[in-house]
Structure formats: structure tokens, C-alpha cells
Design a protein around this motif. Sequence first.
Motif, mmCIF file in Angstrom:
data_model
loop_
_atom_site.group_PDB
_atom_site.id
_atom_site.type_symbol
_atom_site.label_atom_id
_atom_site.label_comp_id
_atom_site.label_asym_id
_atom_site.label_seq_id
_atom_site.Cartn_x
_atom_site.Cartn_y
_atom_site.Cartn_z
ATOM 1 N N HIS A 106 56.767 38.815 -52.296
ATOM 2 C CA HIS A 106 55.982 38.416 -51.130
ATOM 3 C C HIS A 106 55.657 36.939 -51.234
ATOM 4 C CE1 HIS A 106 53.715 38.882 -47.622
ATOM 5 N NE2 HIS A 106 52.635 39.496 -48.067
ATOM 6 N N ARG A 107 56.264 36.136 -50.344
ATOM 7 C CA ARG A 107 56.097 34.687 -50.425
ATOM 8 C C ARG A 107 55.183 34.116 -49.347
ATOM 9 N NH1 ARG A 107 59.617 31.470 -52.770
ATOM 10 N NH2 ARG A 107 57.887 30.023 -52.419
ATOM 11 N N SER A 108 55.154 34.721 -48.163
ATOM 12 C CA SER A 108 54.334 34.162 -47.090
ATOM 13 C C SER A 108 53.967 35.254 -46.098
ATOM 14 C CB SER A 108 55.085 33.035 -46.362
ATOM 15 O OG SER A 108 56.040 33.574 -45.463
ATOM 16 N N ALA A 109 53.028 34.912 -45.207
ATOM 17 C CA ALA A 109 52.611 35.868 -44.177
ATOM 18 C C ALA A 109 53.735 36.165 -43.201
ATOM 19 C CB ALA A 109 51.398 35.308 -43.431
ATOM 20 N N SER A 184 52.474 35.611 -53.519
ATOM 21 C CA SER A 184 52.527 34.740 -54.686
ATOM 22 C C SER A 184 52.445 33.292 -54.217
ATOM 23 C CB SER A 184 53.831 34.962 -55.468
ATOM 24 O OG SER A 184 53.946 34.033 -56.519
ATOM 25 N N LYS A 185 51.498 32.550 -54.750
ATOM 26 C CA LYS A 185 51.312 31.162 -54.342
ATOM 27 C C LYS A 185 52.138 30.196 -55.187
ATOM 28 C CE LYS A 185 46.658 32.081 -52.619
ATOM 29 N NZ LYS A 185 45.212 31.748 -52.702
ATOM 30 N N SER A 211 65.033 40.340 -51.926
ATOM 31 C CA SER A 211 64.423 39.109 -52.434
ATOM 32 C C SER A 211 64.183 38.163 -51.264
ATOM 33 C CB SER A 211 65.317 38.450 -53.487
ATOM 34 O OG SER A 211 66.477 37.899 -52.898
ATOM 35 N N VAL A 212 63.042 37.500 -51.306
ATOM 36 C CA VAL A 212 62.635 36.617 -50.213
ATOM 37 C C VAL A 212 62.540 35.192 -50.739
ATOM 38 C CG1 VAL A 212 60.887 36.126 -48.462
ATOM 39 C CG2 VAL A 212 61.316 38.495 -49.179
ATOM 40 N N ARG A 213 63.239 34.281 -50.080
ATOM 41 C CA ARG A 213 63.156 32.860 -50.414
ATOM 42 C C ARG A 213 62.673 32.109 -49.186
ATOM 43 N NH1 ARG A 213 67.749 31.568 -54.587
ATOM 44 N NH2 ARG A 213 68.267 33.646 -55.339
ATOM 45 N N VAL A 214 61.694 31.244 -49.395
ATOM 46 C CA VAL A 214 61.078 30.538 -48.277
ATOM 47 C C VAL A 214 61.077 29.044 -48.547
ATOM 48 C CG1 VAL A 214 58.963 30.220 -46.929
ATOM 49 C CG2 VAL A 214 59.596 32.509 -47.723
ATOM 50 N N LYS A 215 61.487 28.276 -47.558
ATOM 51 C CA LYS A 215 61.354 26.826 -47.595
ATOM 52 C C LYS A 215 60.416 26.429 -46.463
ATOM 53 C CE LYS A 215 65.953 25.961 -49.529
ATOM 54 N NZ LYS A 215 67.278 25.296 -49.332
ATOM 55 N N LYS A 216 59.400 25.654 -46.802
ATOM 56 C CA LYS A 216 58.344 25.376 -45.845
ATOM 57 C C LYS A 216 58.120 23.892 -45.669
ATOM 58 C CE LYS A 216 53.555 26.757 -44.923
ATOM 59 N NZ LYS A 216 52.391 27.518 -45.434
ATOM 60 N N PRO A 221 57.146 28.097 -42.198
ATOM 61 C CA PRO A 221 58.405 28.025 -42.949
ATOM 62 C C PRO A 221 59.541 27.662 -42.011
ATOM 63 C CG PRO A 221 57.768 30.313 -42.596
ATOM 64 C CD PRO A 221 56.620 29.485 -42.133
ATOM 65 N N HIS A 222 60.439 26.804 -42.441
ATOM 66 C CA HIS A 222 61.561 26.451 -41.583
ATOM 67 C C HIS A 222 62.820 27.234 -41.962
ATOM 68 C CE1 HIS A 222 62.668 23.839 -44.997
ATOM 69 N NE2 HIS A 222 63.884 23.874 -44.510
ATOM 70 N N TYR A 223 62.777 27.901 -43.114
ATOM 71 C CA TYR A 223 63.946 28.678 -43.544
ATOM 72 C C TYR A 223 63.478 29.859 -44.387
ATOM 73 C CZ TYR A 223 68.342 29.837 -45.903
ATOM 74 O OH TYR A 223 69.444 30.490 -46.400
#
Length: 259
Positions: A106-109, A184-185, A211-216, A221-223
Motif C-alpha cells: 500500500h503506497r498511496s490513497a 507505507s510512507k 505489487s504497487v509502484r508509485v511515482k509522485k 501521483p503521475h504514474y
Amino acid sequence: MALTLLFAAVSGGLTALTVLGGVSPWWILPLWLGYYVAVALTAIILLILGLYLFLPKGNPSPRLRAFTHRIIKSVLSWVLVSIGTRVKVTGAYKLPTVPYLLVGNHRSAFDPLCSLVAFPDDMVFVAKPGVLKIPIIGSILDRLCFMGIDRENPRNAVTTIKRSAELIKDVGLCVGIYPEGTRSKTEDLLPLHAGSFKIAKLADCPVAVVSVRVKKWGLFPHYVELRVIDVMDADYVATSNTAAMAERCEAVLRKDLGL
């Protein structure tokens, strides 16, 4: 895309009428953007109010629930595109053809929103109780069978786990839950709660690990990349305990995320 074209067409028409009324042509772009945002927000507010007023309390019929899920997916897809969030899915072909439990880091809302848009199945999520207390929106989510889980209250948690299993086994919905219990922060993976996998045990269903990958950049997040990296079939679930499933899930997540 359809919603974007519709909002753009209405915005363009309103802008044209305003300009024909004597406004300077230099105002065309600001007016177009302003009308676009106004029309979009109005449409979303009306949709939320419509769902709140007409979606029956209790369990909606399967057809009504499926129809509502399609509407929500369309609107969420437009919202993500509008704020510049691109969602990429890999490994979706691995997803079970029967209702399943979806787990992942869990990376973001935005994780559940992206999952609702990206995956083809009708899906509900187990979330923090506060989500269901949001005025109007919380009521809609509750009627669509989204559930809150209070991990500090064992009795409440057990009730939610049993309800989740019933939705998979008896209603035919897929259920998503984040075993970390919170976002997870950092880039690391928090310890997984083995109790989350009790849902699959009770429902006799497969478990899909994502699996979750986030680019912000900035606020949003933009991706967001969602990777289906493992599927525990029903036979494995039946013969394994929740601790073993949590251990396997953590291992494949750490490997895929490079942790």
C-alpha cells in the motif's frame, strides 16, 4: 475518453456563447478551462447525489451493483486522467477467472482507485473505518459492500473478515485488502498482517498478489504501476495456514520491489 469529449464539447459551447456575447477572444482559453472544470465538477456532484438518493440500502441487486461499478470505474478513470495520473497494469492475464482476494503493498490513497479502474472484475475494498464515515460518499461505499476494518477491535475485525469471505463466496465479488494495514510512507514494506489471508481461507478462493509502484510529483501521483506477480490457487490456500500465505506474499513483494 467519452467523458472528456462530452465535457470539452459542453465547455466549448458555453465558451462560444460567452464570446459571441461580447467577451474578448483573449478570454477563450481561460473560459474554456473554467467551464470544463465547472461542468465536470457539476456532473460528479450530481452523480454522487444520484447514487446516494437512488442506490438502495442493504445489498443492491447484482445487476444494479454491476451497473454502478461500471459508472464508478468510468468516472474514476476520467478523474485519474484529468489529474495526470497514468495507470499501467502488467500480468493481468494471471488473474483468476473466479472471485478472488486481492492483496498487495500500500503506497498511496490512490491504490484502490487505480485497482478499481485497472482490473476488469467487480471489486470492493476493505479500508479503514474512517473512509466509510465520509459524508454521502461513505454511505455509497457502504451500500456497494465496501467494508471498514478496525484492527484495534478484534471482534470488529473478525466480523469484517467473515463478511469479506461471504462477498467472495456467496455474492461473487472480488475483495481487495492491504495486509500492511496502512500506507507505507517509505519505500520499504511494512509487516503483513496474516489475519488478512483468513478471508481466502474462509472463502476457499485464490489470492492474487499485486505489487504497487508509485511515482509522485506534487499532490497527485503521475504514474502508478500495478503488477500481478503471484497467484496462490485455491488448493494452496486450502492446505496452507495464514502465516505461510503472508510469508509467501511478503517474499514475492520484496523480490519484485527490489527490497
